[in-house]
Scaffold this motif. Structure first.
Motif, short mmCIF file in Angstrom:
data_model
loop_
_atom_site.label_atom_id
_atom_site.label_comp_id
_atom_site.label_asym_id
_atom_site.label_seq_id
_atom_site.Cartn_x
_atom_site.Cartn_y
_atom_site.Cartn_z
N ARG A 38 39.65 32.97 57.85
CA ARG A 38 40.68 32.37 57.21
C ARG A 38 40.52 30.66 57.26
O ARG A 38 40.89 29.90 56.39
CB ARG A 38 42.11 32.92 57.59
CG ARG A 38 43.37 31.95 57.02
CD ARG A 38 44.61 32.71 57.73
NE ARG A 38 45.75 32.01 57.28
CZ ARG A 38 46.39 32.39 56.40
NH1 ARG A 38 46.49 33.50 55.60
NH2 ARG A 38 47.60 31.87 55.88
N ALA A 85 37.89 33.67 44.89
CA ALA A 85 39.45 33.52 44.54
C ALA A 85 39.40 33.89 43.02
O ALA A 85 40.14 34.45 42.58
CB ALA A 85 39.95 32.14 44.95
N TYR A 101 40.77 27.20 54.72
CA TYR A 101 41.56 26.10 55.10
C TYR A 101 40.92 24.81 55.20
O TYR A 101 41.12 23.72 55.00
CB TYR A 101 42.43 26.16 56.37
CG TYR A 101 43.95 26.77 55.88
CD1 TYR A 101 44.67 25.91 55.25
CD2 TYR A 101 44.32 27.88 56.11
CE1 TYR A 101 45.89 26.46 54.74
CE2 TYR A 101 45.61 28.29 55.94
CZ TYR A 101 46.45 27.61 55.21
OH TYR A 101 47.67 28.13 55.10
N LYS A 139 46.72 27.74 49.59
CA LYS A 139 46.49 28.79 48.31
C LYS A 139 46.86 27.88 47.18
O LYS A 139 46.39 28.37 45.99
CB LYS A 139 47.33 30.07 48.37
CG LYS A 139 47.11 30.90 47.32
CD LYS A 139 47.91 32.54 47.19
CE LYS A 139 49.32 32.22 47.10
NZ LYS A 139 49.93 33.47 46.81
N GLN A 140 47.71 27.11 47.23
CA GLN A 140 48.03 26.22 46.02
C GLN A 140 47.09 25.58 45.57
O GLN A 140 46.60 25.34 44.30
CB GLN A 140 49.39 25.28 46.31
CG GLN A 140 49.91 24.42 45.14
CD GLN A 140 50.53 25.62 44.18
OE1 GLN A 140 51.25 26.28 44.23
NE2 GLN A 140 50.18 25.12 42.91
N SER A 183 46.48 36.62 48.82
CA SER A 183 46.72 35.87 50.09
C SER A 183 45.40 35.06 50.52
O SER A 183 44.26 35.24 49.97
CB SER A 183 47.19 36.42 51.25
OG SER A 183 45.92 37.48 51.56
N LEU A 184 45.27 33.90 51.34
CA LEU A 184 44.02 33.44 51.77
C LEU A 184 43.42 34.34 52.70
O LEU A 184 42.10 34.43 52.66
CB LEU A 184 44.37 32.26 52.50
CG LEU A 184 45.05 31.00 51.84
CD1 LEU A 184 45.20 29.73 53.02
CD2 LEU A 184 44.05 30.58 50.85
N TYR A 208 44.41 27.91 44.11
CA TYR A 208 44.71 28.43 42.74
C TYR A 208 44.51 27.17 41.92
O TYR A 208 44.04 27.56 40.60
CB TYR A 208 46.20 28.86 42.79
CG TYR A 208 46.69 29.23 41.68
CD1 TYR A 208 46.33 30.43 40.75
CD2 TYR A 208 47.76 28.60 40.88
CE1 TYR A 208 46.67 30.90 39.83
CE2 TYR A 208 48.27 28.85 39.64
CZ TYR A 208 47.84 30.05 39.00
OH TYR A 208 48.15 30.34 37.77
N VAL A 222 41.22 36.00 49.93
CA VAL A 222 40.11 35.47 49.59
C VAL A 222 38.96 35.09 50.68
O VAL A 222 37.84 35.37 50.57
CB VAL A 222 40.67 33.91 49.33
CG1 VAL A 222 39.34 32.97 49.14
CG2 VAL A 222 41.60 33.77 48.05
#
Length: 240
Positions: free
Chosen positions: A50, A25, A54, A61-62, A38-39, A65, A42
């Motif tokens: 994906r 990231a 998670y 993403k928040q 986007s995820l 980030y 990453v």
């Protein structure tokens, strides 16, 4: 013919996997604005799925980030660490060299962060950025010998930090012009000149400037600035 043995698979620990995702990231956020990552990006960069992203960052993403921002803030704070040895302007120059290298290596992410234009900016991300600014100010006060600065001195230093941030953004917009060495020298000159101007009306800052000059060497940045300013001082003397 016997085929070569495949390397043994090693399952990553929770911390190792989280670090792998964070590193992926960081690489993306460094050169792209957060809203453009986007995820899926990453996951692809890390070579995982994906859902696995998670699993380690359930906030999406928040959360990723904010974790990346915290990691970058910690790295940026390390740029400010400098032994309190030698002329202060030369110490500052070394710090700025590290800072500008960081800015250059995190161009788009750095710009999005400071401009506050990211759709993932929150009060928490703003707090992280402010912590970096406070850390920078505290290091400057430490090297100036002013652990508890008064209002005028504190305002001068924080004004300079804001100017450095603005200059960094302009520098990125101008594709690294002027060269980093020239920009660093200008930033050092700017702080010395700002402190000198504040010293004219603030005894505390005047004392700081005297201590600073006492530690400078004849061929150093402060001496070079004084030499370049003398002709202007002669011109200004005519106004007295």
């Amino acid at each position: 013919m016997t085929s070569a043995a495949s390397p043994a698979y090693r399952r990553l620990s929770v911390e190792e996997r989280r670090g792998q995702l964070l590193e992926a990231a960081l690489g993306l956020f460094a050169h792209r604005a957060p809203e453009d990552v986007s995820l899926d990006d990453v996951a692809e960069a890390a070579g995982v799925s994906r859902p696995l992203v998670y699993r380690y960052f359930p906030g999406g993403k928040q959360q990723l980030y904010e974790a990346a921002l915290r990691s970058s803030a910690d790295a940026l704070n390390r740029c400010f660490d400098e032994p309190a040895e030698g002329p202060p302007t030369e110490r500052l120059g070394r710090v700025l060299d590290r800072y500008l290298a960081f800015v250059e290596g995190h161009d788009a992410g750095f710009s999005a962060l400071l401009r506050g234009g990211s759709v993932v900016a929150t009060s928490r991300t703003a707090t992280i950025v402010d912590e970096v600014r406070r850390a920078a100010a505290e290091q400057i006060f430490l090297h100036l010998g002013a652990r508890r600065p008064g209002g005028r001195l504190a305002m001068a230093v924080r004004t300079w930090i804001a100017a450095v941030e603005a200059a960094s953004l302009i520098w990125l917009d101008e594709d690294g012009r002027p060269p980093a060495g020239e920009l660093r020298a200008w930033m050092v000159d700017h702080l010395v000149a700002l402190l000198a101007a504040s010293a004219a009306s603030d005894p505390e800052t005047a004392g700081v400037v005297r201590r600073l000059l006492a530690q400078e060497r004849p061929g150093g940045p402060a001496a070079d600035l004084a030499r370049r300013l003398l002709p202007l001082a002669d011109e200004a003397a005519r106004l007295l």
